[in-house]
Design an enzyme around this catalytic site. Structure first.
Site, PDB file in Angstrom:
ATOM      1  CB  VAL A  40      -1.315 -37.033 -21.550  1.00 37.80           C
ATOM      2  CG1 VAL A  40       0.190 -37.264 -21.416  1.00 37.80           C
ATOM      3  CG2 VAL A  40      -2.096 -38.055 -20.728  1.00 37.80           C
ATOM      4  CD  GLU A  41      -2.126 -29.608 -21.339  1.00 36.32           C
ATOM      5  OE1 GLU A  41      -2.121 -28.807 -22.294  1.00 36.32           O
ATOM      6  OE2 GLU A  41      -2.442 -29.288 -20.189  1.00 36.32           O
ATOM      7  N   GLY A  42       1.879 -32.628 -24.145  1.00 39.31           N
ATOM      8  CA  GLY A  42       3.257 -32.747 -24.578  1.00 39.31           C
ATOM      9  C   GLY A  42       3.738 -34.177 -24.439  1.00 39.31           C
ATOM     10  CG  ASN A  51       4.783 -35.600 -20.207  1.00 40.62           C
ATOM     11  OD1 ASN A  51       4.763 -36.081 -19.082  1.00 40.62           O
ATOM     12  ND2 ASN A  51       4.244 -34.424 -20.489  1.00 40.62           N
ATOM     13  CG  ASN A 171      -1.699 -31.389 -25.934  1.00 45.02           C
ATOM     14  OD1 ASN A 171      -0.603 -31.531 -25.406  1.00 45.02           O
ATOM     15  ND2 ASN A 171      -2.126 -30.223 -26.361  1.00 45.02           N
TER      16      ASN A 171
END
Length: 464
Positions: A40-42, A51, A171
């Site tokens: 899971v990025e950002g 996000n 992240n």
């Protein structure tokens, strides 16, 4: 809206969000590892929007490890070697590139390769500088799966800013033993019943025939499905391989857009040993003295709070080295990896008892891992990739302009097309081809033709 069909090549939903069974636990049952998307990025928060993938991960209780890029150890041919300062220098150069790229975007300055942009800010290491080449790989290839020569300076910076400046730098690495695609199954369960006849698994699309009135989808088993509208979520790799016949053939502006963007290959290689012989660091980096990107990264999963006692470690290669590994046997790849690991940790470490890696570039439903924006393209060219053709719409991570390559890019694009179709269904008169998404029949260059003259060193008529 309930009158729909989901046509799926595989025996499961989730696409490139794909967990697999690997190795064995002490009770003989397998572990679950992610062959596809893993992060899971950002995440967002603290004054930034959240996000949506992080929101779904929290909603479904996904188990994940917070990424700490400082929690690393670095190695070269001499063994453990601290060259973190070199890595910091590259990160600083990338920050300068991002600032300049933002100015270029606002002022409509001609794009360049990321390599050119790095040179302009003072980063230009020799090819045999293995520490600098590793730093570059970790800061560039590891994220996009492409080298600086193959990346757009402007749009790689856009992708970085859109995720990590818009949301946050945080992240999460997913290790949930239900699989990351738990979020997909959980959301699908809100509108699909068990054995729902509207979900057609193991169904291979062979042709799509679209007209001004309807769209007909043909499948390998001889089924024909007629619909008012169709959303194509084929990967860019599938569209580029022409494995699905579209009729009438795509117009030239759509063909050019599909041909102009790239899909990279990001291959994770899982190995299980009887016990861990590596330190409890999130990142173990190898600067190969001969080849840039040759098994440069290992990530232990046998960490406290993750999969302790599993003996599992994950290596990563991208593009050229990924294609090579995917084309050879598991044993050949294992032998190469063990040579690297024995240089890092000693010649007496044992062979693994299990190895697995996907072969994304060979999968007929993906032909690659995720898309990338090369230099010498434009927003208009990418918009042509996104744009509908009449009642045929397109979605997926590749059609996202700001979040291409990311899971949240696929989320946003799916939602946008869904909202557009909701309007079409309610008021079809507002959804003719000319009222759909913008498209650009002609993409112009940066130099007017009358400037190709002797004053600029152009003396031969090359249009003959």
């Amino acid at each position: 809206m309930t009158d729909f069909l989901i046509v799926e090549y595989q025996d499961r939903i989730g696409g490139r969000l794909h967990e697999v069974e690997f190795g064995t636990k002490s009770d003989g049952s397998p572990y679950i590892v992610e062959a596809g998307a893993n992060w899971v990025e950002g995440l967002g928060g603290a004054g930034h929007p959240e996000n949506p993938i992080f929101s779904l991960a929290r909603k479904h209780g996904i188990s994940a490890l917070k990424t700490d890029y400082k929690n690393k150890m670095t190695y070269d041919k001499t063994g453990n070697k601290d060259y973190s300062k070199v890595m910091d220098n590259f990160a600083a150069a990338m920050r300068r590139v991002v600032v300049q790229a933002g100015s270029s975007l606002k002022e409509n300055v001609q794009d360049k390769t990321l390599r050119a942009a790095l040179r302009l800010v003072g980063w230009n290491p020799a090819p045999d500088n293995s520490h600098a080449q590793l730093a570059e790989w970790f800061g560039c290839d590891f994220e996009s799966s492409y080298t600086p020569e193959e990346n757009s300076a402007v749009f790689s910076s856009v992708a970085d800013n859109a995720t990590f400046a818009h949301f946050s730098d945080d992240n999460l690495f997913v290790y949930d033993q239900r699989g990351y695609s738990t979020i997909i199954r959980g959301e699908a369960a809100t509108f699909l019943t068990p054995n729902d006849p509207r979900l057609l698994l193991n169904t291979i699309v062979t042709a799509v025939n679209y007209t001004d009135e309807s769209v007909t989808v043909s499948t390998k088993d001889g089924t024909c499905i007629e619909a008012d509208y169709v959303i194509s979520t084929f990967s860019l790799g599938v569209l580029q391989r022409d494995v699905v016949e579209f009729y009438p053939p795509f117009p030239s502006w759509k063909k050019s857009a599909i041909a102009s963007f790239e899909i990279g290959t990001y291959t994770k290689i899982f190995l299980q040993f009887e016990k861990a012989f590596w330190p409890n660091s999130q990142y173990l980096l190898w600067a190969d003295p001969r080849e840039r990107g040759y098994y440069p990264l290992f990530q232990p999963l046998d960490l406290p709070g993750v999969l302790p006692g599993s003996g599992i470690i994950m290596g990563t290669v991208v593009n050229r080295h990924a294609h090579r590994a995917e084309a050879q046997t598991d044993q050949e790849t294992q032998d190469e990896i063990m040579e690297v690991l024995r240089t890092m940790y000693g010649k007496d470490i044992p062979d693994p008892k299990a190895i697995y890696y996907p072969r994304w570039s060979q999968e007929p439903w993906s032909y690659g891992s995720y898309s990338n924006w090369p230099p010498s393209t434009s927003l208009q060219a990418h918009q042509n990739l996104r744009a509908n053709i009449g009642r045929l719409f397109f979605a997926g991570e590749a059609t996202s302009q700001e979040f291409y390559g990311y899971l949240h890019g696929a989320y946003y694009e799916g939602r946008a097309v869904g909202e557009m179709l909701a309007t079409c269904i309610e008021e079809p008169v507002k959804c003719t081809d000319k009222d759909g998404q913008p498209r650009y029949q002609t993409l112009t260059g940066v130099t007017p033709y009358d400037m190709y003259n002797e004053q600029h060193g152009w003396s031969v008529d090359t249009t003959i």
